[in-house]
Design an enzyme around this catalytic site. Structure first.
Site, mmCIF file in Angstrom:
data_model
loop_
_atom_site.group_PDB
_atom_site.id
_atom_site.type_symbol
_atom_site.label_atom_id
_atom_site.label_comp_id
_atom_site.label_asym_id
_atom_site.label_seq_id
_atom_site.Cartn_x
_atom_site.Cartn_y
_atom_site.Cartn_z
ATOM 1 N N GLU A 106 -11.251 2.755 4.042
ATOM 2 C CA GLU A 106 -11.581 1.391 3.590
ATOM 3 C C GLU A 106 -12.688 0.779 4.444
ATOM 4 O OE1 GLU A 106 -7.847 -0.773 3.359
ATOM 5 O OE2 GLU A 106 -7.548 -0.061 1.313
ATOM 6 N N GLU A 143 -5.023 5.826 -2.586
ATOM 7 C CA GLU A 143 -3.977 4.825 -2.305
ATOM 8 C C GLU A 143 -3.803 3.946 -3.530
ATOM 9 O OE1 GLU A 143 -4.198 2.341 1.226
ATOM 10 O OE2 GLU A 143 -5.159 3.964 2.341
HETATM 11 C C1 BG6 Z 1 -4.767 -0.240 2.854
HETATM 12 C C2 BG6 Z 1 -4.701 0.639 4.061
HETATM 13 O O1 BG6 Z 1 -5.421 -1.401 3.258
HETATM 14 O O2 BG6 Z 1 -3.623 -0.746 2.296
HETATM 15 C C3 BG6 Z 1 -3.312 1.037 4.484
HETATM 16 O O3 BG6 Z 1 -5.535 1.756 3.941
HETATM 17 C C4 BG6 Z 1 -2.361 -0.108 4.238
HETATM 18 O O4 BG6 Z 1 -3.375 1.443 5.822
HETATM 19 C C5 BG6 Z 1 -2.326 -0.394 2.745
HETATM 20 O O5 BG6 Z 1 -1.074 0.099 4.713
HETATM 21 C C6 BG6 Z 1 -1.396 -1.502 2.358
HETATM 22 O O6 BG6 Z 1 -1.689 -2.647 3.090
HETATM 23 P P1 BG6 Z 1 -0.634 -3.376 3.997
HETATM 24 O O7 BG6 Z 1 -1.419 -4.315 4.787
HETATM 25 O O8 BG6 Z 1 0.318 -4.034 3.069
HETATM 26 O O9 BG6 Z 1 0.017 -2.328 4.825
#
Ligand code: BG6
Length: 490
Positions: free
Chosen positions: A178, A377
């Site tokens: 990201e 993701e």
């Molecule tokens: C992304 C990241 O921003 O989203 C992850 O690559 C992260 O590391 C995921 O865990 C979800 O975001 P958060 O802040 O809810 O953990």
């Protein structure tokens, strides 16, 4: 693409990042990372970044979910779900504990040998991010993270060490997780986790962000070149957070504002995929008087080190609108300019849930980059309840993932977008990156641990575990709850 949809070698799997699961923060010679100096926060506030590790503070990543010790059982559960791929990252500070050493730490290298071997035992393809919010903390205190050009050298040394070591075990790599999060430069969390930077009073955070990001895209381009020299079969991708920014209305100035917002969020992948800066951005640097350290050699490297594919996360969409007094550049500041989209619901953490945005994003990136895309993701953070029988009825997670897979399939089958794989966030419960909470759960596997570090760390399969197992077994044809709606049988 087959008649019913997805290619046979589609990389179904799940994703995590080292610092969010491994724990063992000071085991095997590991140094501190930026993740080790962040405390836990609540649903709507930010984690505190402390000056080193302070007595009396709680750092949830120090133990996380103990994947460092429990990975054999966890990988076995991934295999039971049918994973074809597993995305994780290599904790940079396990390999170079301080970041600026010349030789890597053998104990750290051995850990990932064991982890990747365990995956390969089950024919699970590792997909590995080099830098996922876990830069060695020493690089922050001594060099100011990616404020310094020297950090490019430290990063490429790390990249070379792991490319060489795992050249026969890992084929798919991603450089910076990201990388475009820091376009939201007013948020302390993003500049710190992406670049190891804390903005000083009086500094122009936007200019600091552009300089650090330039060094990172150069570091990424050098890593791509090194990777291809070591093993021409390596596939090295960029990784962006794909949150499309829609115009709040059809007013032309809102549309222009949204266009600038998209440019500001995605110039990173423009450079990494196309090898050059977009013209709007070089004009913007001039207009703002930003005198950045960008050399001719850097520009040549950007051209030589374009990525093989584009990985991205997708959680939500955004919306923006123009103010009454826009400057000529339609300057975009994410902390200031986002507005709520009334057409989409929000998660408990205020994230706008928009499955159609995924189809939009896949088409948008395909039109722009003409590269294979990898959804590395996608998921929803939610409060899960473990029943007395150790079950978790996470229907909301199944609904979220199903709705997004439907849109992914539409993009692939109806629109012809090439997607390599889908690794939802997260394979197993993790420590949330932005809040440090364990209770913001994403996994298919429940881990018994709470926000304050108590719990047995036992693992339990959630309902979504069994659902996803069938999704993978039918190559995405059956997204139903009861297994009776396999669309290949239609
Ligand atoms: C992304 C990241 O921003 O989203 C992850 O690559 C992260 O590391 C995921 O865990 C979800 O975001 P958060 O802040 O809810 O953990």
């Amino acid at each position: 693409m087959t008649k019913h949809g997805l290619p046979k070698d589609f990389l179904w799997g799940g994703a995590v990042a080292a610092h969010q699961v491994e724990g063992a923060y000071n085991v095997g010679g590991k140094g501190l990372s930026v993740a080790d100096v962040m405390t836990a926060a609540g649903n709507h506030d930010e984690r505190k970044i402390t000056d080193g590790v302070q007595a009396g503070e709680f750092y949830p990543n120090h133990e996380a979910v103990d994947f460092y010790h429990q990975y054999p059982e966890d990988v076995k559960l991934f295999a039971e779900m049918g994973f074809k791929s597993f995305r994780t990252s290599i904790a940079w500070s396990r390999i170079f504990p301080q970041g600026d050493e010349i030789e890597p730490n053998e104990a750290g290298l051995k850990f990932y040998d064991r982890l990747f071997d365990e995956c390969l035992k089950y024919n699970i393809e590792p997909v590995v991010t080099l830098s996922h919010f876990e830069m060695p903390y020493h690089l922050v205190t001594k060099y100011g993270g990616f404020r310094s050009r020297k950090t490019i050298t430290f990063f490429t040394r790390f990249a070379k060490a792991v490319f060489e070591r795992y050249q026969d075990k890992v084929k798919y790599w991603l450089t910076f997780n990201e990388i475009n999060n820091q376009s939201n430069y007013d948020r302390a969390f993003t500049l710190f986790t992406n670049s190891g930077i804390q903005v000083k009073p009086g500094e122009n955070a936007e200019e600091v962000m552009y300089q650090a990001s330039h060094y990172e895209v150069v570091a990424s381009s050098l890593a791509v070149q090194i990777a291809h020299q070591i093993n021409p079969d390596f596939q090295v991708g960029a990784m962006v957070a794909f949150s499309p920014v829609y115009p709040a209305t059809d007013k032309p100035s809102d549309v222009l504002k949204a266009q600038r917002a998209m440019q500001a969020r995605f110039w990173f992948s423009d450079v990494q995929c196309e090898g050059e800066y977009p013209t709007w951005l070089t004009q913007y640097f001039d207009a703002k008087g930003y005198d950045l350290d960008i050399t001719k050699a850097d520009l040549a490297n950007l051209k030589r080190g374009t990525v093989d594919y584009l990985g991205f996360s997708y959680y939500m969409s955004f919306a923006t609108q123009a103010s009454d007094h826009e400057d000529k550049q339609f300057s975009y500041n994410e902390s200031r300019d986002l507005v709520t989209n009334k057409y989409v619901p929000q998660s408990d953490w205020g994230w706008q849930v928009d499955p159609e945005g995924l189809r939009y994003g896949l088409n948008w990136m395909n039109d722009r980059y003409h590269l294979p895309l990898f959804i590395v993701e996608n998921g929803i953070g939610a409060i899960d309840k473990l029943t007395a029988n150790h079950e978790v009825h996470d229907q909301y997670r199944i609904d979220y993932l199903r709705d997004h897979i439907v849109q992914m399939k539409l993009a692939m089958v109806e629109d012809g977008v090439p997607v390599m794989g889908y690794t939802p966030w997260s394979a197993i419960d993790i420590v949330s990156a932005s809040t440090g909470q364990l209770s913001k759960r994403y996994g298919f596997i429940y881990v018994d641990r709470n926000d304050y570090g108590s719990g047995s760390l036992a693992r339990y399969r959630k309902d979504s575990f069994y659902w996803y197992q069938r999704v993978i077994a039918t190559n995405g044809a059956d997204l139903s709850l009861d297994g009776e709606h396999d669309d290949t049988k239609a």
